[in-house]
Design an enzyme around this catalytic site. Structure first.
Site, PDB file in Angstrom:
ATOM      1  N   LYS A 113       0.857  -1.181   0.000  1.00 50.78           N
ATOM      2  CA  LYS A 113       0.000   0.000   0.000  1.00 50.78           C
ATOM      3  C   LYS A 113       0.894   1.232   0.000  1.00 50.78           C
ATOM      4  O   LYS A 113       1.519   1.575   1.002  1.00 50.78           O
ATOM      5  CB  LYS A 113      -0.904  -0.010   1.235  1.00 50.78           C
ATOM      6  CG  LYS A 113      -1.881   1.140   1.263  1.00 50.78           C
ATOM      7  CD  LYS A 113      -2.932   0.920   2.350  1.00 50.78           C
ATOM      8  CE  LYS A 113      -3.948   2.038   2.360  1.00 50.78           C
ATOM      9  NZ  LYS A 113      -3.366   3.334   2.717  1.00 50.78           N
ATOM     10  N   ARG A 134      -8.756  11.845  -6.360  1.00 45.11           N
ATOM     11  CA  ARG A 134      -9.867  11.042  -5.894  1.00 45.11           C
ATOM     12  C   ARG A 134     -10.941  11.928  -5.248  1.00 45.11           C
ATOM     13  O   ARG A 134     -12.130  11.660  -5.362  1.00 45.11           O
ATOM     14  CB  ARG A 134      -9.356  10.008  -4.887  1.00 45.11           C
ATOM     15  CG  ARG A 134     -10.446   9.152  -4.310  1.00 45.11           C
ATOM     16  CD  ARG A 134      -9.872   8.025  -3.478  1.00 45.11           C
ATOM     17  NE  ARG A 134     -10.965   7.338  -2.829  1.00 45.11           N
ATOM     18  CZ  ARG A 134     -11.527   7.740  -1.715  1.00 45.11           C
ATOM     19  NH1 ARG A 134     -11.088   8.812  -1.113  1.00 45.11           N
ATOM     20  NH2 ARG A 134     -12.529   7.067  -1.204  1.00 45.11           N
ATOM     21  N   GLU A 171      -1.759   5.459  -7.517  1.00 47.59           N
ATOM     22  CA  GLU A 171      -1.259   6.300  -6.438  1.00 47.59           C
ATOM     23  C   GLU A 171      -0.075   7.128  -6.964  1.00 47.59           C
ATOM     24  O   GLU A 171       0.859   6.577  -7.537  1.00 47.59           O
ATOM     25  CB  GLU A 171      -0.802   5.344  -5.330  1.00 47.59           C
ATOM     26  CG  GLU A 171      -0.817   5.853  -3.951  1.00 47.59           C
ATOM     27  CD  GLU A 171      -2.162   5.928  -3.241  1.00 47.59           C
ATOM     28  OE1 GLU A 171      -3.208   5.481  -3.770  1.00 47.59           O
ATOM     29  OE2 GLU A 171      -2.176   6.480  -2.138  1.00 47.59           O
TER      30      GLU A 171
HETATM   31  O1  D41 Z   1      -1.250   1.359  -2.926  1.00 45.36           O
HETATM   32  C1  D41 Z   1      -2.313   1.876  -2.594  1.00 45.36           C
HETATM   33  N1  D41 Z   1      -2.310   2.962  -1.858  1.00 45.36           N
HETATM   34  C2  D41 Z   1      -3.620   1.274  -3.013  1.00 45.36           C
HETATM   35  C3  D41 Z   1      -4.772   2.007  -2.811  1.00 45.36           C
HETATM   36  C4  D41 Z   1      -3.694  -0.005  -3.594  1.00 45.36           C
HETATM   37  N2  D41 Z   1      -2.582  -0.745  -3.806  1.00 45.36           N
HETATM   38  N3  D41 Z   1      -4.890  -0.507  -3.953  1.00 45.36           N
HETATM   39  C5  D41 Z   1      -6.033   0.199  -3.765  1.00 45.36           C
HETATM   40  N4  D41 Z   1      -7.214  -0.364  -4.149  1.00 45.36           N
HETATM   41  C6  D41 Z   1      -8.340   0.289  -3.976  1.00 45.36           C
HETATM   42  C7  D41 Z   1      -9.613  -0.370  -4.409  1.00 45.36           C
HETATM   43  C8  D41 Z   1      -9.679  -1.759  -3.866  1.00 45.36           C
HETATM   44  C9  D41 Z   1     -10.809   0.407  -3.929  1.00 45.36           C
HETATM   45  C10 D41 Z   1      -9.626  -0.428  -5.906  1.00 45.36           C
HETATM   46  C11 D41 Z   1      -6.015   1.490  -3.180  1.00 45.36           C
HETATM   47  C12 D41 Z   1      -7.266   2.145  -3.026  1.00 45.36           C
HETATM   48  N5  D41 Z   1      -8.408   1.526  -3.436  1.00 45.36           N
HETATM   49  C13 D41 Z   1      -7.426   3.478  -2.450  1.00 45.36           C
HETATM   50  N6  D41 Z   1      -6.520   4.406  -2.317  1.00 45.36           N
HETATM   51  C14 D41 Z   1      -7.058   5.485  -1.738  1.00 45.36           C
HETATM   52  C15 D41 Z   1      -8.357   5.234  -1.520  1.00 45.36           C
HETATM   53  C16 D41 Z   1      -8.604   3.976  -1.971  1.00 45.36           C
END
Ligand code: D41
Length: 671
Positions: A113, A134, A171
């Protein structure tokens, strides 16, 4: 306090923090404190449903768009992520998923993340058309001009069967080295540094003038699809989708992994937690996604978060603690650094009781006083730093921090150069603190590599006046060494041997070791390769020095001043007389070596050695080692975690090998 009152107070506090965080890039609390309050409010609202307001901070994420940017409505809402705070939360998530799907085991895509800003980017006919933040998930800001300035985002897509319309979510983040460089420059120039890479990314994207964004070292990583129209059949899994995006030139994480079952998810988590510090960017946790898209569909979403994904956070890299005192340390160049003594706090995987305050301007900028609650940040292998002050928790007895006017080690008057933020002691080797720093630098592993000469020994050598400058190390005798505290005969002999062995060195190592200001390892190597001998370098004019890669006017001036200083020349003469020697780098001396005239790049994580070791071994075989991939690159060594360099090498069709292949080649060439 009644539950009503508590909920109300939590709500207003969270709103305030949220506004500070999202709109002004100036958080006053740590993420963990924010999360704790949000969870408490959520618990209260669950227990007393009548307390739940539609505009409670638990019911939304982010804030409304700022004036100045056009707003963009997301055709498909950008969902948020639910959090799992521990193993039990993750197990409960997996149990819910399995129950809803009615199956025994689920395949998850695990991905880091990234700690950045979520954006949506739209390509039409393969051309980048629009980009938006977003925002609140439904409406964001049009930041197309800013996104277009980010190097790794393709303005036009390449590859097979690019769809007519493609919207990608991902991101935007600032890699650590770029963040550190940006802040170092801001501090040197006395302008405002960023609290952390996330705020740096947010602040950079929020610029109305995209020329400013252009100068910020931003990067992008895609994490999901938005709208897609026409094109060939889409893959059946999330992981295949990510690979497909990568095939069109869109940056994705090289670290994702598909696993089956929650146990394997835990393994991925602990694995990444260990590697976290070695990554080139901040990650704040792991995102788990049900890999099969049909299963995702069946699970659906509740209140803006999908049921098929969850984020498991790592321990925080920022925490608040009390500032107990400030001490002033003198480094090897005489720079005086204020060091904060803290109430010990567990942050970023370690207990921290000291943090840097950088310089006098930083103390003023933070408006920090002894006794304050401060926010300490520890990320990667960077020194912990005081990132902010919790102003509304200042105790009445807090005390102003007074920067000294005299060197705390030698008492000489501190001076600050025009345009510099740093106060310095200018007594050079006459100052014991600078002498100590110079010695520690000289004997370090990556310099002369004198094993066994730790800080305690150096301190004693200075106290007993056994070394005045670095060259005096080579005059130390067995009798002098055994007379030191805690140095037995055996250790003294070993130390003498290490000193003797260090005499056989390279010009590059010596240039680094003698500590010319702002000449690091890389510059030292470039200087050695360019000039070939110490005499040639010492006699070089500033204009000649500027010819060397990476050497700018400041470094050129430092080098040329260093070699004009009689005291420095005397030390070098003493070193040579002591028997220091290094192989001559004659013209074309690389010829005949197995990898001469080749340029190699090493990226990603290696298991059996560090990247630096790999680079050193390649250099010894005659290769030029570079940090960036270009048309001149011969071969890229890519370990896990390789990102943009790997992509670039692929697109330039440069040879790419992994660690095993590298080891095999080194073994065959190093005989
Ligand atoms: O790396 C991230 N920050 C990250 C954020 C990620 N690897 N996957 C994400 N997947 C989602 C969904 C499951 C809703 C498609 C996300 C985020 N959302 C996200 N980042 C900020 C709000 C949501």
């Amino acid at each position: 306090m009644t539950p009503e009152e508590e909920a109300e107070s939590l709500r207003s506090r969270l709103e305030q923090w949220n506004a500070e965080y999202y709109r002004y890039d100036a958080p006053t609390v740590t993420d963990s404190e924010y999360d704790r309050s949000l969870n408490r409010l959520r618990d209260l609202e669950t227990q007393y449903p009548q307390l739940l307001h539609p505009d409670s901070p638990t019911q939304r994420v982010g804030a409304a768009p700022l004036e100045g940017f056009a707003s963009v409505t997301h055709a498909l809402p950008m969902l948020s992520l639910d959090n799992a705070f521990n193993e039990a939360d993750l197990a409960a998530f997996d149990a819910r998923v399995r129950e809803r799907l009615g199956i025994q085991e689920v395949s998850y895509c695990c991905e880091p993340k990234l700690d950045g800003i979520a954006v949506s980017i739209l390509w039409e006919s393969g051309e980048l058309r629009q980009a938006a933040t977003r925002g609140d998930g439904t409406t964001g800001e049009d930041i197309t001009m800013n996104i277009r300035t980010i190097d790794c985002i393709p303005l036009s897509l390449s590859g097979h069967a690019v769809p007519e319309l493609l919207e990608v979510r991902g991101e935007v983040y600032m890699p650590r080295d770029g963040f550190e460089k940006f802040n170092a420059r801001a501090r040197a120039e006395g302008t405002k540094p960023f609290v952390n890479p996330r705020n740096a990314a947010a602040g950079s994207l929020r610029q109305l003038d995209s020329r400013i964004t252009r100068r910020r070292p931003l990067a992008f990583c895609a994490y999901s699809l938005g709208r897609v129209e026409s094109g060939e059949m889409l893959p059946e899994t999330h992981s295949e989708t990510i690979k497909m995006l990568s095939g069109w030139g869109i940056p994705v994480s090289g670290l994702f992994q598909v696993v089956t079952g929650v146990g394997a998810c835990e393994n991925y988590y602990s694995d990444m937690a260990k590697r976290r510090d070695d990554l080139a960017f901040d990650i704040d946790g792991i995102v788990y996604k049900v890999d099969n898209l049909a299963q995702q569909e069946r699970l659906g979403a509740v209140s803006r978060a999908p049921r098929w994904a969850v984020a498991r956070k790592f321990p925080a890299q920022e925490e608040s603690t009390r500032l107990l005192d400030v001490e002033f340390q003198v480094g090897r160049t005489g720079a005086v650094t204020p060091v904060a003594r803290l109430e010990p706090v567990f942050v970023g995987g370690a207990t921290v009781s000291n943090a840097t305050l950088h310089n006098a301007d930083e103390i003023e900028r933070l408006d920090v006083r002894v006794g304050d609650m401060i926010i300490v940040r520890r990320a990667g292998d960077v020194i912990p730093q005081v990132a902010g002050v919790v102003q509304d928790q200042r105790p009445p007895e807090s005390e102003e921090i007074v920067f000294p006017q005299h060197c705390p080690a030698c008492g000489s008057v501190l001076l600050r150069q025009e345009g510099e933020a740093v106060w310095r002691c200018n007594d050079g080797l006459l100052c014991p603190a600078q002498r100590r720093g110079a010695l520690a630098h000289f004997v370090a592993r990556r310099a002369m590599d004198i094993d066994g000469m730790g800080e305690k020994i150096i301190d004693q050598l200075i106290v007993h006046d056994l070394v005045g400058d670095i060259a005096d190390i080579y005059a130390l005798t067995f009798d002098q060494l055994v007379s030191l505290e805690r140095l037995g005969e055996k250790s003294a002999l070993n130390l003498l041997q290490a000193i003797e062995a260090s005499k056989k060195t390279t010009l590059a190592k010596l240039l680094y070791a003698i500590g010319i200001r702002e000449v690091g390892e890389v510059t030292a190597r470039q200087l050695a390769a360019y000039f070939g001998s110490l005499e040639a370098l010492a006699g070089a004019s500033p204009a000649q020095l500027l010819e060397v890669e990476d050497v700018g006017p400041v470094v050129a001036n430092n080098i040329s001043r260093f070699f004009q200083e009689p005291a420095n020349l005397a030390i070098i003469e003493k070193l040579v007389n002591a028997g220091l020697q290094w192989p001559a780098i004659g013209e074309g001396s690389g010829d005949g070596m197995p990898l001469s005239s080749q340029t190699w790049v090493v990226t990603g994580k290696l298991d059996s050695m560090t990247r630096e070791d790999a680079q050193e071994r390649l250099r010894r075989l005659g290769a030029k080692v570079s940090n960036s991939v270009s048309g001149k690159t011969t071969c890229l060594v890519a370990g896990p975690g390789a990102g943009s360099k790997l992509k670039r090498a692929q697109s330039l069709e440069i040879e790419i090998i992994d660690e095993q292949q590298l080891l095999a080649r080194l073994a065959s060439l190093e005989s």
